[in-house]
Design an enzyme around this catalytic site. Structure first.
Site, short mmCIF file in Angstrom:
data_model
loop_
_atom_site.label_atom_id
_atom_site.label_comp_id
_atom_site.label_asym_id
_atom_site.label_seq_id
_atom_site.Cartn_x
_atom_site.Cartn_y
_atom_site.Cartn_z
N TYR A 189 -14.38 10.42 -1.21
CA TYR A 189 -13.34 10.02 -2.17
C TYR A 189 -13.45 10.80 -3.48
O TYR A 189 -12.48 10.85 -4.25
CB TYR A 189 -13.42 8.52 -2.45
CG TYR A 189 -12.97 7.67 -1.29
CD1 TYR A 189 -11.70 7.10 -1.27
CD2 TYR A 189 -13.83 7.39 -0.23
CE1 TYR A 189 -11.29 6.31 -0.21
CE2 TYR A 189 -13.42 6.61 0.84
CZ TYR A 189 -12.15 6.07 0.84
OH TYR A 189 -11.75 5.29 1.90
N ARG B 258 0.84 -1.21 0.00
CA ARG B 258 0.00 0.00 0.00
C ARG B 258 0.87 1.26 0.00
O ARG B 258 0.51 2.26 -0.62
CB ARG B 258 -0.94 -0.01 1.21
CG ARG B 258 -1.79 1.26 1.28
CD ARG B 258 -2.83 1.19 2.37
NE ARG B 258 -3.47 2.49 2.56
CZ ARG B 258 -4.45 2.73 3.42
NH1 ARG B 258 -4.92 1.75 4.18
NH2 ARG B 258 -4.96 3.94 3.54
#
Length: 433
Positions: free
Chosen positions: A250, A93
């Protein structure tokens, strides 16, 4: 109450203690059931198993809890499989969040190139996991919490008959968060957020019986004159006021590209790096509590809080005990509950959940002001799922090029080669050739 075999893939993850805590809170609904934790990390599995056993014993619950690193053995004859894992761990990540910045694109866990490569890694694992479920637990229901949940489900539902429901709490928490940022009381809001996971919009947003957008516009105007300490909150209020709908946070990455990119570049650490720094203390806390007679998780020392994946537990309860309750789900758009999108595209909509699975509830169409971006992201979702499941490098680059945050073949090629080299250990050879 139904007696089931529940298998948790990712049962040794940092989120697993909070997840088993959520299960224990609802333990009476699963009386007599078997819970099997499956993970690659034997030490962490032992901690989570011991923690879960102590929690269950302290409450007198009739649950049989075990753990294993043998996925096939764990899955055999499962009724429900809960999957929540991170292929490549937080180290991967960090790459997803760091490398895109070199190319002038935001790095994020589920959006843009970072989300794209997380999809490639996750689906590479799911190809084998789904095959295992089909072989040793063919009647199981798969409940997925592995990100990016929409692309993972898109791939599985096109290539397997295993009933699959992907989940995210976003539709439950994003609209209340939006009105809270405007200084309003979230408990007075009645909202429904639909679209694609992490990129949804409300199609109903009533506050005390009236559309809340008028109040949102007043708050946005006030913030324009006097900004708050949170630029992101201010931006999202402006976005809602302009588009006439409450957005997923988002969407900040799409409608405010320059701002979000600048903020990411200015931050000394990424979100994943922050989590990695906190992780050792999480596990110290989990270990301590696993030896307590009545374990109690501290939300400040637990990944994601003390009751993780609550929605998954609620949905599993609804299925096995035929509750008929309504929850947000990510499932194929069969019957077009979300108008204007393909029937085989996985969408995020409310559904009535019971023994028959998740039955989507018909929704109004997304507002014309926001529909175009979601349609483009839907096309990207479908292309990425196919490339991840069976495509080659060229297919993957085509999918990445289609992403609204990329939109350039030359840029997509540069990003792809850079990130594929970094993630080589987690990608199939066909995506590297």
């Amino acid at each position: 109450m139904a007696r089931i075999k529940l298998v948790y893939i990712g049962g040794g993850s940092t989120r697993a203690p909070g997840t088993v805590a959520a299960l224990i809170v609802r333990g009476a609904a699963f009386a007599g059931s078997e819970v099997v934790l499956v993970d690659l990390d034997l030490d962490h599995l032992a901690i989570v198993e011991r923690l879960a056993r102590r929690m269950a014993d302290a409450r007198g619950l009739d649950l049989r809890i075990s753990s294993t690193t043998d996925r096939i053995a764990g899955l055999r004859d499962a009724d429900v499989v809960l999957a929540s894992f991170r292929a490549g761990g937080f180290e991967a990540r960090i790459v997803d969040e760091r490398l895109p910045l070199r190319h002038g694109v935001v790095g994020q866990e589920t959006q843009g190139p970072g989300g794209f490569f997380m999809a490639l890694r996750s689906i590479a694992v799911f190809r084998y996991l789904v095959a295992d479920i089909e072989r040793v637990a063919p009647t199981a229901v798969l409940i997925n919490y592995t990100n990016p949940v929409n692309i993972v489900s898109e791939a599985i539902t096109h290539h397997s008959a295993i009933p699959t429901i992907s989940l995210c709490e976003g539709p439950l928490i994003f609209p209340p968060g939006a009105v809270r940022s405007a200084g309003l009381d979230p408990s007075r809001l009645d909202a429904v957020l639909v679209g694609l996971n992490h990129t949804g919009w409300t199609v109903r947003q009533e506050y005390e019986g009236s559309d809340v957008i008028g109040r949102i516009r007043e708050a946005a105007d006030a913030r324009w004159r006097r900004p708050s300490a949170s630029p992101r909150s201010d931006r999202l209020l402006r976005l809602a006021a302009t588009m006439g709908s409450l957005p997923s946070p988002y969407l900040d990455y799409y409608y405010f590209r320059e701002e979000t990119l600048a903020e990411a570049r200015a931050k000394p650490t990424t979100r994943a790096e922050d989590i990695v720094q906190a992780t050792p203390d999480y596990w110290r806390h989990y270990e301590e509590q696993s030896r307590a007679p009545d374990p109690a998780l501290d939300p400040d020392r637990s990944r994601g809080g003390i009751l993780e994946l609550e929605l998954a537990i609620d949905v599993i309860d609804a299925i096995v005990n035929d509750r008929g309750t309504v929850w947000p789900v990510n499932v194929p758009n069969r019957g077009r509950p979300l108008p204007g999108f393909p029937e085989d595209l996985v969408v995020e909509v409310p559904a009535t959940v019971g023994r028959a699975g998740a039955v989507p509830i018909a929704q109004p169409a997304l507002p014309a002001t926001v529909r175009g971006l979601i349609e483009a992201l839907g096309a990207y979702q479908a292309l990425t799922a196919e490339a991840a499941w069976s495509g080659r490098r060229r297919d993957a680059i085509a999918a990445l090029t289609s992403h609204p945050l990329v939109g350039s073949l030359t840029l997509a090629e540069r990003i792809y080669d850079d990130m594929a080299a970094a993630h080589r250990a987690y990608l199939p050879d066909r995506l590297l050739a």
